[in-house]
Design an enzyme around this catalytic site. Structure first.
Site, short mmCIF file in Angstrom:
data_model
loop_
_atom_site.label_atom_id
_atom_site.label_comp_id
_atom_site.label_asym_id
_atom_site.label_seq_id
_atom_site.Cartn_x
_atom_site.Cartn_y
_atom_site.Cartn_z
N SER A 141 0.83 -1.20 0.00
CA SER A 141 0.00 0.00 0.00
C SER A 141 0.87 1.26 0.00
O SER A 141 1.63 1.48 -0.94
CB SER A 141 -0.97 -0.04 1.19
OG SER A 141 -1.97 0.94 1.07
N ASP A 220 -10.15 -5.65 -3.19
CA ASP A 220 -9.52 -4.59 -2.42
C ASP A 220 -10.44 -3.36 -2.42
O ASP A 220 -10.77 -2.82 -3.47
CB ASP A 220 -8.18 -4.25 -3.05
CG ASP A 220 -7.32 -3.31 -2.22
OD1 ASP A 220 -7.87 -2.37 -1.62
OD2 ASP A 220 -6.09 -3.52 -2.19
N HIS A 253 -7.45 -5.92 0.90
CA HIS A 253 -6.24 -5.11 1.07
C HIS A 253 -5.39 -5.52 2.27
O HIS A 253 -4.33 -4.96 2.48
CB HIS A 253 -6.66 -3.64 1.23
CG HIS A 253 -5.55 -2.64 1.02
ND1 HIS A 253 -4.98 -2.41 -0.21
CD2 HIS A 253 -4.91 -1.80 1.89
CE1 HIS A 253 -4.06 -1.47 -0.10
NE2 HIS A 253 -3.99 -1.09 1.15
#
Length: 275
Positions: A141, A220, A253
């Site tokens: 991320s 996600d 995620h």
């Protein structure tokens, strides 16, 4: 390097350290996994709200890292204890959200210097302590953003590169625009210097001829608005950079996603770092 704790793990040792950082101007923490026979150093950059403990405790990387001989360095995600007004007002800016760059805007410029900290201080410190000269870089991320941009901004410093669900085009997403305007001001040229998709388009030759690996979950919740892996994919195609971008149905995620594919990333780095 003050040792805070250590734990035997798969024949090696998981350590947690603190040290006084000249670059940051504050104490900083980091985690370090040392396998029984370390061959190379792999640096992992964590995402928003995370710390040096997150990957070490959630990813399940130590077993295979120990077998492969990969030492794992896991820095914190930002300075802490700076007492900058507003530093903890938002989860996506300030504490836990250093974005792996050196801020130029007040009041962040004094302590929010994560790029300089990693490149000039922490990684060299750990290399001296371990004697490991080959270094790979990956992240998740915000940390995936950091891995891609630091690798492209500092050619030759890292011999392998991968990412999980990176913020691949931060100039196009709310997280990136918020961080860049706060840390770097309104100069979009300064923003582009920290945007992986923009940086890749400036490469004259493919910087990672053996390839970059990215994994992205299709469930996600941040994919559509924040991550934009297709922009980085297009940039890589433009300059001939080999990229394996794997899209996985049903994965979100979080660290269940990371733990599901961590073995592939460790093997990717081991192959490029020492064959």
């Amino acid at each position: 390097m003050e040792l805070l704790s250590e734990h035997r793990s798969f024949g090696g040792v998981q350590r947690f350290h603190r040290h006084e950082s000249a670059e940051i101007g504050l104490p900083m923490r980091f985690a370090l996994y040392l396998p029984p026979q370390p061959k190379a150093l792999l640096v992992y950059l964590a995402g928003l709200t995370c710390s040096e403990e997150t990957f070490a405790t959630k990813a399940g990387a130590q077993r295979l890292a120990g077998e492969l001989g990969l030492a794992l360095l896991m820095p914190d995600t930002s300075p802490r204890g700076a007492n900058v007004p507003g530093e903890a007002d938002a989860w996506d800016f300030g504490v836990g959200a250093g974005f792996y760059l050196d801020a130029t805007q007040a009041p962040w410029a004094r302590h929010w210097r994560m790029e300089g900290y990693l490149l000039n201080e922490l990684i060299p410190l750990v290399q001296r302590e371990t004697g490991l000269d080959r270094v790979g870089l990956f992240g998740h991320s915000m940390g995936g953003h950091g891995a891609l941009t630091l690798a492209l901004r500092h050619p030759g410093r890292f011999q392998s590169l991968s990412a999980f669900a990176p913020i691949a085009a931060p100039m196009r997403c709310p997280w990136g625009r918020k961080a860049f305007s706060g840390y770097l001001g309104q100069d979009r040229a300064a923003w582009a210097a920290h945007d992986a998709s923009e940086l890749m388009q400036l490469q004259r030759n493919a910087p990672y001829p053996k390839g970059i690996l990215i994994d992205q979950g299709l469930a996600d919740q941040f994919l559509a608005d924040q991550l934009h892996p297709e922009a980085f994919e297009t940039a890589c195609a433009t300059v001939g950079q080999a990229l394996t971008l794997r899209r996985h149905a049903g994965y979100d995620h979080g660290y269940y996603f990371i733990a599901s594919f961590i073995a592939d990333h460790l093997r990717h780095h081991a192959l490029q770092l020492f064959g």
